[in-house]
Scaffold this motif. Structure first.
Motif, PDB file in Angstrom:
ATOM      1  N   UNK A 124      16.284   6.063  19.494  1.00 12.83           N
ATOM      2  CA  UNK A 124      15.040   6.699  19.932  1.00 12.83           C
ATOM      3  C   UNK A 124      15.138   8.219  19.854  1.00 12.83           C
ATOM      4  N   UNK A 125      16.298   8.766  20.171  1.00 14.97           N
ATOM      5  CA  UNK A 125      16.484  10.210  20.034  1.00 14.97           C
ATOM      6  C   UNK A 125      16.444  10.624  18.565  1.00 14.97           C
ATOM      7  N   UNK A 182      14.793   9.060  16.237  1.00  8.18           N
ATOM      8  CA  UNK A 182      13.387   8.961  15.824  1.00  8.18           C
ATOM      9  C   UNK A 182      12.591  10.179  16.290  1.00  8.18           C
ATOM     10  N   UNK A 183      12.870  10.627  17.510  1.00  6.89           N
ATOM     11  CA  UNK A 183      12.201  11.833  18.006  1.00  6.89           C
ATOM     12  C   UNK A 183      12.532  13.035  17.124  1.00  6.89           C
ATOM     13  N   UNK A 184      13.792  13.142  16.701  1.00  7.47           N
ATOM     14  CA  UNK A 184      14.203  14.245  15.820  1.00  7.47           C
ATOM     15  C   UNK A 184      13.496  14.165  14.474  1.00  7.47           C
ATOM     16  N   UNK A 185      13.363  12.947  13.943  1.00  9.33           N
ATOM     17  CA  UNK A 185      12.693  12.773  12.653  1.00  9.33           C
ATOM     18  C   UNK A 185      11.219  13.144  12.764  1.00  9.33           C
ATOM     19  N   UNK A 186      10.576  12.777  13.865  1.00  7.01           N
ATOM     20  CA  UNK A 186       9.173  13.168  14.068  1.00  7.01           C
ATOM     21  C   UNK A 186       9.034  14.688  14.123  1.00  7.01           C
ATOM     22  N   UNK A 187      10.029  15.351  14.708  1.00  9.68           N
ATOM     23  CA  UNK A 187      10.020  16.818  14.724  1.00  9.68           C
ATOM     24  C   UNK A 187      10.158  17.373  13.311  1.00  9.68           C
ATOM     25  N   UNK A 235      22.183  16.009  11.020  1.00 11.53           N
ATOM     26  CA  UNK A 235      22.126  16.639  12.339  1.00 11.53           C
ATOM     27  C   UNK A 235      21.366  15.760  13.331  1.00 11.53           C
ATOM     28  N   UNK A 236      20.286  15.123  12.881  1.00 15.84           N
ATOM     29  CA  UNK A 236      19.520  14.217  13.749  1.00 15.84           C
ATOM     30  C   UNK A 236      20.390  13.073  14.255  1.00 15.84           C
ATOM     31  N   UNK A 237      21.159  12.482  13.350  1.00 12.99           N
ATOM     32  CA  UNK A 237      22.023  11.354  13.728  1.00 12.99           C
ATOM     33  C   UNK A 237      23.112  11.808  14.688  1.00 12.99           C
ATOM     34  N   UNK A 238      23.767  12.919  14.364  1.00  8.69           N
ATOM     35  CA  UNK A 238      24.853  13.422  15.208  1.00  8.69           C
ATOM     36  C   UNK A 238      24.341  13.809  16.588  1.00  8.69           C
ATOM     37  N   UNK A 239      23.161  14.396  16.650  1.00  8.29           N
ATOM     38  CA  UNK A 239      22.603  14.781  17.948  1.00  8.29           C
ATOM     39  C   UNK A 239      22.322  13.559  18.814  1.00  8.29           C
ATOM     40  N   UNK A 240      21.691  12.545  18.212  1.00 10.73           N
ATOM     41  CA  UNK A 240      21.371  11.338  18.970  1.00 10.73           C
ATOM     42  C   UNK A 240      22.613  10.636  19.495  1.00 10.73           C
ATOM     43  N   UNK A 245      14.938  15.536  28.949  1.00  9.80           N
ATOM     44  CA  UNK A 245      14.153  16.769  28.917  1.00  9.80           C
ATOM     45  C   UNK A 245      14.541  17.657  27.739  1.00  9.80           C
ATOM     46  N   UNK A 246      15.852  17.692  27.429  1.00  4.91           N
ATOM     47  CA  UNK A 246      16.336  18.575  26.364  1.00  4.91           C
ATOM     48  C   UNK A 246      16.175  17.973  24.974  1.00  4.91           C
ATOM     49  N   UNK A 247      15.827  16.713  24.894  1.00  2.90           N
ATOM     50  CA  UNK A 247      15.627  16.070  23.586  1.00  2.90           C
ATOM     51  C   UNK A 247      14.164  15.667  23.403  1.00  2.90           C
ATOM     52  N   UNK A 248      13.747  14.609  24.090  1.00  2.96           N
ATOM     53  CA  UNK A 248      12.367  14.155  23.948  1.00  2.96           C
ATOM     54  C   UNK A 248      11.377  15.217  24.415  1.00  2.96           C
ATOM     55  N   UNK A 249      11.687  15.854  25.557  1.00  4.34           N
ATOM     56  CA  UNK A 249      10.792  16.881  26.072  1.00  4.34           C
ATOM     57  C   UNK A 249      10.699  18.081  25.153  1.00  4.34           C
ATOM     58  N   UNK A 250      11.853  18.567  24.691  1.00  5.24           N
ATOM     59  CA  UNK A 250      11.875  19.729  23.802  1.00  5.24           C
ATOM     60  C   UNK A 250      11.246  19.404  22.451  1.00  5.24           C
ATOM     61  N   UNK A 251      11.544  18.215  21.900  1.00  2.60           N
ATOM     62  CA  UNK A 251      10.973  17.824  20.611  1.00  2.60           C
ATOM     63  C   UNK A 251       9.450  17.765  20.680  1.00  2.60           C
ATOM     64  N   UNK A 252       8.934  17.117  21.740  1.00  6.28           N
ATOM     65  CA  UNK A 252       7.475  17.006  21.869  1.00  6.28           C
ATOM     66  C   UNK A 252       6.828  18.380  22.043  1.00  6.28           C
TER      67      UNK A 252
END
Length: 336
Positions: free
Chosen positions: A110-111, A113-118, A149-154, A206-213
């Motif tokens: 899910x993290x 996916x949030x990065x990919x949407x960003x 980077x998206x994968x490593x972050x998640x 907050x630092x992932x989904x919140x920041x991405x949105x």
């Protein structure tokens, strides 16, 4: 004495929950879920196949869409065993290790996916606000690095969660309210102090989904500002149409995800049915609707999907041919 009691009552399994009071209809419910998963897997697989065999789709927007499809397939694979296990075989038990592994894959994907949407929002931002530099900014090597980077972050952010959960004793009923494991719910089953998990989990969200949105929101503010400055209404509408699909996907992903997270953390008196419905919407609706939304909104993609099915029906042994001979179209697809 406390240590002995913790050891005696520590459970080796969690109990998952299906639809309460609908046990007699589990067979029909399982058929519905099988149909949903079949459509989900087929839709996302078609996106991947179409993108791979069409050179004209080897562009940032469709590469990001392929990343999204891979992530959605991963989420469905992570949840299929327990959901169908309940409705097909009435198997509610899941071991602690299996539960921790499942919540790791669900939350990390899910993290991602949030990065990919960003990244998809960034793609639209560059295409509309800086079209002349689009090709030089979003090169294939740079896109590959972004995906990594998206994968490593998640993975890096979610890894501590199951490791922290393994340290706890579980001496309660251990009955979960979903058909799969979520960190927000599993940590509440512990009879130890879960302050660290609670703070880390909330901070990570907050630092992932919140920041991405928030970044997606700001990117669209800039997009709308640029579009409104375009003199022609036709050009403005053409530019906005390229964003509609992404906006729909963003809303489908973030609204259920944030709502479920808030309910689990702060909605102690919330309805179990509401949690249950939001849980399935959160995991099933975005992967199911993403390929459908993009196929409906993108004529470029829809045409190639139709050609693929015509090609398969006429000659099942070949997926390549005329579709793969087209030259890439101009980028970005935004009026200057």
């Amino acid at each position: 004495m406390s240590t002995v009691n913790d050891t005696n009552f520590n459970s080796a399994v969690f109990l998952l929950t299906g639809i309460p009071g609908k046990e007699d209809a589990y067979l029909w419910i399982s058929i519905l879920f099988c149909l949903i998963y079949a459509i989900l897997i087929a839709g996302n697989s078609v996106i991947l196949i179409i993108t791979k065999i069409n050179p004209s789709l080897h562009e940032p927007m469709y590469i990001f869409l392929s990343m999204l499809a891979i992530t959605d397939l991963g989420i469905s694979i992570a949840t299929v065993p327990t959901i169908l296990g309940i409705y097909l075989f009435n198997s509610r038990e899941i071991s602690l290790d299996a539960c921790f592994a499942q919540l790791f894959f669900i939350h990390s994907l899910q993290l991602i996916e949030s990065s990919v949407l960003l990244l998809m929002a960034f793609d639209r931002f560059v295409a509309i606000c800086n079209p002349l530099r689009y090709a030089s900014i979003l090169t294939l090597p740079r896109i590959a690095k972004m995906g990594l980077v998206c994968v490593l972050r998640g993975v890096a952010i979610i890894v501590p969660l199951p490791l922290l959960l393994k340290r706890y004793q579980y001496c309660r009923a251990n009955v979960l309210s979903h058909s799969y494991c979520l960190h927000q719910e599993v940590m509440k089953m512990a009879c130890s102090d879960i302050t660290v998990n609670s703070i880390y989990g909330l901070s990570a969200s907050l630092l992932t989904l919140g920041l991405d949105s928030l970044l997606i929101f700001f990117s669209y503010v800039m997009i709308f500002k640029t579009v409104l400055s375009v003199a022609s209404k036709v050009e403005s509408l053409t530019a906005l149409k390229t964003c509609i699909s992404h906006l729909c996907i963003v809303l489908l992903f973030y609204i259920p995800e944030i709502s479920l997270s808030v309910i689990h953390r702060f909605g102690k008196g919330s309805s179990h049915l509401l949690q249950f419905v939001l849980g399935y919407i959160n995991l099933l609706v975005p992967p199911l609707m993403n390929p459908i939304v993009y196929s409906m909104k993108s004529k470029h993609l829809r045409t190639r999907i139709i050609r693929l099915f015509i090609k398969v029906s006429s000659s099942p042994g070949s997926l390549t041919g005329d579709m793969g001979d087209e030259k890439p179209g101009p980028q970005p697809p935004i009026p200057s």
